[in-house]
Design a protein around this motif. Structure first.
Motif, PDB file in Angstrom:
ATOM      1  N   THR A  20       0.744  -3.700   4.710  1.00  0.00           N
ATOM      2  CA  THR A  20      -0.306  -3.011   3.941  1.00  0.00           C
ATOM      3  C   THR A  20      -0.418  -1.527   4.303  1.00  0.00           C
ATOM      4  O   THR A  20      -0.922  -0.736   3.513  1.00  0.00           O
ATOM      5  N   GLU A  21       0.032  -1.135   5.483  1.00  0.00           N
ATOM      6  CA  GLU A  21      -0.075   0.266   5.928  1.00  0.00           C
ATOM      7  C   GLU A  21       1.038   0.561   6.907  1.00  0.00           C
ATOM      8  O   GLU A  21       1.394  -0.318   7.702  1.00  0.00           O
ATOM      9  N   ARG A  23       2.245   3.882   9.606  1.00  0.00           N
ATOM     10  CA  ARG A  23       1.996   5.253  10.076  1.00  0.00           C
ATOM     11  C   ARG A  23       3.034   5.629  11.134  1.00  0.00           C
ATOM     12  O   ARG A  23       3.214   4.889  12.108  1.00  0.00           O
ATOM     13  N   PRO A  96       4.494  -0.203   2.627  1.00  0.00           N
ATOM     14  CA  PRO A  96       3.497  -1.109   2.055  1.00  0.00           C
ATOM     15  C   PRO A  96       4.095  -1.898   0.889  1.00  0.00           C
ATOM     16  O   PRO A  96       4.812  -1.339   0.058  1.00  0.00           O
TER      17      PRO A  96
END
Ligand code: FAD
Ligand code: A2P
Length: 271
Positions: A20-21, A23, A96
């Motif tokens: 979902t994410e 970084r 994602p």
């Protein structure tokens, strides 16, 4: 990142969870979130096996600490990127919507249950060893059980501390943790190869007493009041163990809670 080999698409992966994410923190470190299997119950600080299918569609799995706390709806992981690592040379390119494999069988010794009650909890990590503590630092139980929580995190360079720094800085605004953690958490990040405000290895800052003087805490650690969790390379873990044992703390386990617990952040270099 643009020359990434496409990830194998697997529509019917067993134990598949959706990213979902993502970084990226440095060219060697990234964090990501995935959906949480409904069946997964874990204790903050535990690890699971995650991975991707290999070229032949077989699961290529590695141990990963869950960096999010046990109450969270999604699961966070904090990962190294090993250039020719079987898993992370590909995992670093997830986006994602992609799927990863997650075996919902959490285990581990870096859990509050493996420690006897105490006053102060010392979380000692190098590199990605901060991941299990990222979970524990966001769990209210950590602050309910201890009067003070001290996070010592050491990396070679400042940029490698950034994930932990942002996590700690966000805690006061966290609706669940902010109030309960207020005033209890001491954060002691250091670098060893890049000049910064605080420097030095965790072992040196403990043994010299510098960390106690800097934070205004009683030192050294003592078996009556202090508990510790240790997570780094094998060499780091062994050196910290020697320091803690020298102060009379004994290693605990789920089956026998004592004054400190240890887990390897990775299995490395033939060890
Ligand atoms: P591998 O073949 O697994 O490793 C290749 C080499 O890269 C190793 O021999 C070692 O020298 C180095 N290496 C591997 N992992 C790391 C690391 N984390 N930091 C520095 N050097 C490393 N890794 C994470 O990134 N995050 C975690 O939360 C995490 N939790 C773990 C928990 C446990 C209990 C264990 C045993 C390992 C954990 N690891 C974690 C390491 C992880 O299992 C893999 O080794 C890592 O993802 C690299 O996989 P790979 O297949 O790309 O390379
Ligand atoms: P140093 O730079 O003095 O080696 P690495 O990137 O090699 O895994 O190291 C991560 C951090 O852990 C570095 O800051 C490193 O310090 C420190 N470190 C490595 N080995 C030990 C050890 N045996 N005891 C204490 N700190 C260590």
């Amino acid at each position: 990142m643009t020359d990434a080999t496409p990830l194998p698409v697997a529509r019917t992966l067993p134990d598949a969870e959706t990213v979902t994410e993502v970084r990226h923190w440095t060219d060697r470190l990234f964090s990501f979130r995935v959906t949480r299997p409904r069946s997964l119950r874990f204790r903050s600080g535990e690890f699971v096996m995650i991975g991707l299918p290999d070229d032949r569609g077989k699961p290529l799995l590695r141990a990963y600490s869950i960096a999010s706390p046990s109450w969270d709806d999604s699961l966070e992981f904090y990962s190294i990127k090993v250039p020719d690592g079987p898993l992370t040379s590909r995992l670093q390119y997830i986006r994602p919507g992609d799927q990863i494999i997650l075996r919902p069988k959490p285990v581990g010794t870096l859990v509050l249950d493996a420690l006897l009650p105490g006053r102060r909890l010392w979380l000692l990590a190098t590199g990605t060893g901060i991941a299990p503590f990222a979970s524990l630092l966001r769990d209210p139980e950590t602050y309910e059980k201890f009067e003070q929580v001290i996070l010592m995190h050491t990396c070679r360079e400042l940029a490698e501390l950034e994930y932990g720094r942002q996590l700690v800085e966000a805690l006061p605004d966290d609706p669940l943790i902010g109030e309960i953690a207020g005033g209890k958490l001491h954060y002691y990040p250091t670098t060893t190869r890049e000049p910064s405000a605080r420097m030095g290895r965790i072992t040196d800052n403990l043994a010299s007493g510098k960390v106690f003087a800097d934070l205004g805490l009683p030192g050294p650690l003592n078996p009556a009041d202090d508990r510790a969790m240790v997570c780094g390379s094998l060499a780091f873990n062994l050196d910290v163990k020697a320091v803690l044992e020298g102060w009379g703390l004994r290693e605990g386990a789920n089956s026998e809670p004592r004054e400190y617990v240890v887990e390897k952040a990775f299995v490395g270099d033939g060890v």
